[in-house]
Scaffold this active site. Structure first.
Site, PDB file in Angstrom:
ATOM      1  N   GLU A   1      76.313  37.328   3.854  1.00 45.09           N
ATOM      2  CA  GLU A   1      75.990  35.901   3.958  1.00 45.09           C
ATOM      3  C   GLU A   1      75.104  35.430   2.813  1.00 45.09           C
ATOM      4  O   GLU A   1      74.394  36.220   2.200  1.00 45.09           O
ATOM      5  CB  GLU A   1      75.240  35.636   5.271  1.00 45.09           C
ATOM      6  CG  GLU A   1      76.080  35.923   6.483  1.00 45.09           C
ATOM      7  CD  GLU A   1      75.358  35.612   7.785  1.00 45.09           C
ATOM      8  OE1 GLU A   1      76.051  35.332   8.760  1.00 45.09           O
ATOM      9  OE2 GLU A   1      74.122  35.637   7.835  1.00 45.09           O
TER      10      GLU A   1
ATOM     11  N   CYS B   1      70.161  31.384  -1.785  1.00 46.28           N
ATOM     12  CA  CYS B   1      69.555  32.609  -1.272  1.00 46.28           C
ATOM     13  C   CYS B   1      70.694  33.615  -1.122  1.00 46.28           C
ATOM     14  O   CYS B   1      71.616  33.394  -0.337  1.00 46.28           O
ATOM     15  CB  CYS B   1      68.886  32.309   0.067  1.00 46.28           C
ATOM     16  SG  CYS B   1      68.326  33.787   0.937  1.00 46.28           S
TER      17      CYS B   1
ATOM     18  N   CYS C   1      71.065  45.992   6.424  1.00 47.60           N
ATOM     19  CA  CYS C   1      69.912  46.538   5.700  1.00 47.60           C
ATOM     20  C   CYS C   1      69.452  47.829   6.374  1.00 47.60           C
ATOM     21  O   CYS C   1      69.370  47.888   7.593  1.00 47.60           O
ATOM     22  CB  CYS C   1      68.769  45.521   5.681  1.00 47.60           C
ATOM     23  SG  CYS C   1      67.343  46.093   4.724  1.00 47.60           S
TER      24      CYS C   1
ATOM     25  N   CYS D   1      63.424  46.445   9.853  1.00 48.87           N
ATOM     26  CA  CYS D   1      62.183  45.784  10.290  1.00 48.87           C
ATOM     27  C   CYS D   1      62.397  45.147  11.663  1.00 48.87           C
ATOM     28  O   CYS D   1      63.448  44.556  11.927  1.00 48.87           O
ATOM     29  CB  CYS D   1      61.763  44.730   9.277  1.00 48.87           C
ATOM     30  SG  CYS D   1      61.537  45.421   7.626  1.00 48.87           S
TER      31      CYS D   1
ATOM     32  N   CYS E   1      63.509  41.311  12.100  1.00 46.98           N
ATOM     33  CA  CYS E   1      64.570  40.798  11.229  1.00 46.98           C
ATOM     34  C   CYS E   1      65.954  41.091  11.811  1.00 46.98           C
ATOM     35  O   CYS E   1      66.286  42.245  12.100  1.00 46.98           O
ATOM     36  CB  CYS E   1      64.417  41.444   9.851  1.00 46.98           C
ATOM     37  SG  CYS E   1      65.767  41.062   8.720  1.00 46.98           S
TER      38      CYS E   1
ATOM     39  N   CYS F   1      65.269  32.352   7.189  1.00 44.23           N
ATOM     40  CA  CYS F   1      64.819  33.699   6.836  1.00 44.23           C
ATOM     41  C   CYS F   1      64.940  34.645   8.013  1.00 44.23           C
ATOM     42  O   CYS F   1      64.413  34.375   9.082  1.00 44.23           O
ATOM     43  CB  CYS F   1      63.326  33.663   6.511  1.00 44.23           C
ATOM     44  SG  CYS F   1      62.980  33.351   4.844  1.00 44.23           S
TER      45      CYS F   1
END
Ligand code: SAH
Ligand code: SF4
Length: 348
Positions: free
Chosen positions: A83, A96, A103, A107, A110, A327
């Site tokens: 994305e 962005c 990932c 975390c 996230c 974010c």
């Protein structure tokens, strides 16, 4: 077929003036097909089309937010998805971009981390996100002046591909971007920060610190077990000394975890002599998140405490929440269709 976007302008096929023509079509005009390159001989266009490909995506879907940002969902040629987000605010057209599918850092706060790691993106796939967005927005790729690598993935764990994409963005005959307008955001991988300092491309670095003490940081960021804050900040100091680029520290405020006034005070102490700027990020919720955001009053109080102690601080109120584009919300969730307001007078 090979991706033509992996080539630097001087490596493009053909003689010098042909290379320049192709680069112009790719980066100034944003051509997505060789057939558009009408000033090249037809036989050459066809030959290029047999050997090279221009787009890295099987499908591009766009989800506009009420606030003007647009979330893009890309299906890559192997069926994986990633994305990116377009943000047209204040005459600064920003994208962005993602550096990975998912990932590996995991975390706690996230959504990308929660989905796990798919794979690294190639340099062509990173650049292709920008080109596809420009095309969809009816812009020349060169009109996009700001890039943040804050989408899916940890750019410093895919540094080879990220650096190549960044070099093509900076290249005068490609996107001709200013290095100050490219930001790499990292969870804090010291080795990657040193390498980036060595490369000295002049790009901006943002460090996702999120806690001033290792104990708290370990609770929210698994890589904190390997890299203590002191080691990361030493790398950041080196980056600043070498590049003279002021580093931004990102700090997502999580209720009852990292939002206490003592943590603001410790943060201010840590940053002495670093000439860093703190960007506080209100937590953007996602389904199944194991943490909660600090309420607005707490965010303002934390910011106030930092400012009182002389730390330049801003709060990044996020955009694109309604389409999962803010974010940390990127997790390949297709947003619910927007409810369109009833036209004036309807239903009366
Ligand atoms: N992997 C890199 C870049 C991608 S994340 C990094 O971690 O820096 C981009 C930014 O979004 C980081 O500062 C990250 O901490 C923040 N973020 C992640 N999830 C978030 C969420 N749910 N709410 C607010 N910010 C979040
Ligand atoms: Fe990865 Fe950054 Fe999300 Fe952490 S915050 S899981 S490093 S994308």
């Amino acid at each position: 077929m090979r991706p033509i976007l992996e080539l630097f302008p001087e490596e493009l096929p053909g003689e010098g003036f042909r290379k320049a023509q192709i680069a112009h079509w790719l980066y100034a005009k944003g051509a997505l097909e060789f057939s558009e390159m009408t000033d090249l001989p037809k036989a050459l266009r066809e030959a290029l089309g047999r050997e090279w490909r221009l787009s890295e995506f099987a499908l591009v879907e766009a989800y506009p937010s009420r606030d003007g940002s647009v979330k893009y969902l890309f299906t890559l040629l192997d069926g994986q998805r990633t994305e990116a987000v377009y943000m047209p605010y204040e005459n600064r057209k920003t994208v962005c971009l993602s550096s990975m599918v998912g990932c590996p850092a995991g975390c706690a706060f996230c959504a990308t981390g929660a989905m796990g790691f798919g794979r690294n993106l190639t340099a062509a796939e990173i650049l292709s996100q920008l080109l596809a967005i420009a095309h969809h927005q009816g812009l020349s790729p060169r009109e996009i002046r700001n890039v943040v690598l804050m989408g899916m993935g940890e750019p410093l764990l895919n540094l080879g591909n990220v650096l190549k994409a960044v070099r093509i963005m900076l290249h005068k005959k490609a996107l001709a971007m200013s290095p100050r307008r490219i930001t790499l955001s990292t969870v804090g991988i010291p080795k990657g920060i040193y390498r980036l300092a060595e490369e000295d491309l002049g790009v901006r670095l943002a460090l996702s610190l999120h806690a001033p003490d290792d104990e708290t940081r370990k609770r929210i960021i698994p890589t904190a077990h390997r890299y203590p804050i002191a080691e990361i900040l030493e790398a950041v100091r080196h980056y600043y000394a070498k590049t003279k680029r002021r580093v931004t520290l990102e700090y997502t405020l999580l209720k009852g975890m990292n939002d206490d006034p003592w943590q603001a005070r410790l943060l201010a102490k840590l940053l002495k002599g670093l000439s860093a700027h703190v960007n506080l990020i209100p937590f953007n919720p996602w389904e199944g998140a194991p943490v909660e955001g600090t309420p607005r009053a707490g965010i303002l109080a934390f910011a106030e405490e930092l400012r009182r102690l002389g730390v330049p601080t801003s709060i990044r109120w996020s955009r694109g929440q309604d389409v999962g584009a803010a974010c940390g919300q990127l997790a390949l969730k297709v947003p619910k269709p927007l409810l369109t307001p009833l036209p004036e007078g309807a239903g009366r």
